[in-house]
Design a protein around this motif. Structure first.
Motif, mmCIF file in Angstrom:
data_model
loop_
_atom_site.group_PDB
_atom_site.id
_atom_site.type_symbol
_atom_site.label_atom_id
_atom_site.label_comp_id
_atom_site.label_asym_id
_atom_site.label_seq_id
_atom_site.Cartn_x
_atom_site.Cartn_y
_atom_site.Cartn_z
ATOM 1 N N LEU A 115 -4.839 4.859 11.744
ATOM 2 C CA LEU A 115 -5.497 4.512 10.484
ATOM 3 C C LEU A 115 -5.774 5.776 9.679
ATOM 4 O O LEU A 115 -5.621 5.795 8.454
ATOM 5 N N GLN A 119 -4.062 6.922 5.988
ATOM 6 C CA GLN A 119 -4.880 7.359 4.862
ATOM 7 C C GLN A 119 -4.480 8.749 4.407
ATOM 8 O O GLN A 119 -4.463 9.049 3.207
ATOM 9 N N GLY A 139 -4.471 -2.051 9.823
ATOM 10 C CA GLY A 139 -5.878 -1.989 9.421
ATOM 11 C C GLY A 139 -6.734 -2.328 10.624
ATOM 12 O O GLY A 139 -6.409 -1.954 11.753
ATOM 13 N N ALA A 204 -11.513 -1.631 8.616
ATOM 14 C CA ALA A 204 -10.578 -0.801 7.848
ATOM 15 C C ALA A 204 -9.583 -1.675 7.093
ATOM 16 O O ALA A 204 -9.088 -2.673 7.625
ATOM 17 N N PRO A 205 -9.266 -1.321 5.860
ATOM 18 C CA PRO A 205 -8.348 -2.141 5.064
ATOM 19 C C PRO A 205 -6.895 -1.955 5.484
ATOM 20 O O PRO A 205 -6.525 -0.949 6.082
ATOM 21 N N ASP A 206 -6.088 -2.926 5.159
ATOM 22 C CA ASP A 206 -4.644 -2.852 5.342
ATOM 23 C C ASP A 206 -4.069 -2.104 4.145
ATOM 24 O O ASP A 206 -4.200 -2.542 3.002
#
Length: 275
Positions: A115, A119, A139, A204-206
């Motif tokens: 992750l 990012q 995510g 956490a976002p995709d």
């Protein structure tokens, strides 16, 4: 959690402390033997550390790569930070990449580190040569995995870290040296960092579509018996990233420890293609 099989550093692997964005960063490094192909940065996962990658370092060095594995901010032997956002973890990864290799790094993120690596690709794709994702997902973890993590988030800061570690390890038999290391590593974490990483695994976002838009070359791998993100989720992530999952035999969630030679055999053609 990756469990090292030995704490002895292989020949050519060095321990060092370097400057990060938020203080000292503990690292393990190895230098390329023979002609240099490039630099590899290895990002560890939740409750992990640089030691999760120790067996990989000499293999990658022998293949012509300078390599660095590190403890993330507030993790094991690295200094704590004031900001434990996913963006800050990624900014630290990019800082280490720029410091170690002005011509860019091949970044591999394991589990939660995947992750962070995604990012980092969004924040600084010009500083990366490629992105590799090992035993990770697009995510947050699935709901079945998130339920116990929510309980852990609530317990961190209320229950001593040693007690939380003892609960996790209850009934597990390991060599004494490894048992001692795992306890020391877990209890050395800044509780704020551990809580933040745990929460990020929950929400956490995709960002896969944004990663695709960077145009970075991407490699995806997992252990044959990986038990974190479901296999179909990892396969769908790889499809969306316009690649496929490379399955490391005789391994589960920690191929870098469980079958490092097979992992390198599957990964090295990708690294060489983009070096």
């Amino acid at each position: 959690m990756s469990v090292p099989r030995t704490l002895e550093l292989p020949a050519g692997v060095r321990s060092a402390v370097v400057a990060g964005l938020d203080g000292d960063v503990a690292t393990l490094t190895a230098s390329a033997t023979g002609p240099r192909r490039g630099h590899v940065l290895l990002v560890p996962g939740w409750t992990g550390s640089k030691e999760d990658f120790t067996p990989l370092l000499p293999l990658l060095a022998d293949a012509g790569y300078d390599v660095m594995a590190y403890d993330q901010a507030g993790q094991y032997e690295s200094a704590p930070a004031a900001d434990y956002s996913l963006e800050r973890y990624a900014a630290n990864a990019l800082h280490l990449s720029r410091s170690a290799s002005p011509d860019g790094s091949h970044v591999l993120g394991h589990s939660f580190g995947g992750l962070v690596a995604q990012q980092a690709a969004l924040l600084g794709m010009a500083d990366l040569r490629s992105l590799s994702l090992l035993c990770t997902g697009p995510g947050a973890l699935g709901e079945d995995a998130r339920r116990p993590l929510r309980k852990l988030v609530a317990a961190i800061g209320q229950v001593p870290l040693l007690r939380l570690h003892e609960i996790r390890e209850q009934g597990v038999k390991r060599p004494a040296q490894i048992t001692s290391f795992l306890a020391k590593r877990f209890t050395s974490n800044d509780p704020r960092s551990l809580r933040a990483m745990t929460q990020l695994l929950i929400d956490a976002p995709d960002v896969v579509e944004q990663v695709v838009a960077t145009g970075l070359p991407v490699w995806v791998g997992r252990g044959a018996d990986d038990d974190a993100w479901p296999h179909d989720v990892q396969a769908d992530m790889a499809r969306r990233l316009r690649t496929e999952v490379h399955v490391v035999p005789d391994s589960a969630h920690s191929p870098a420890v469980e079958n490092p030679a097979a992992l390198v055999d599957l990964w090295l053609p990708f690294l060489k293609e983009h070096s």
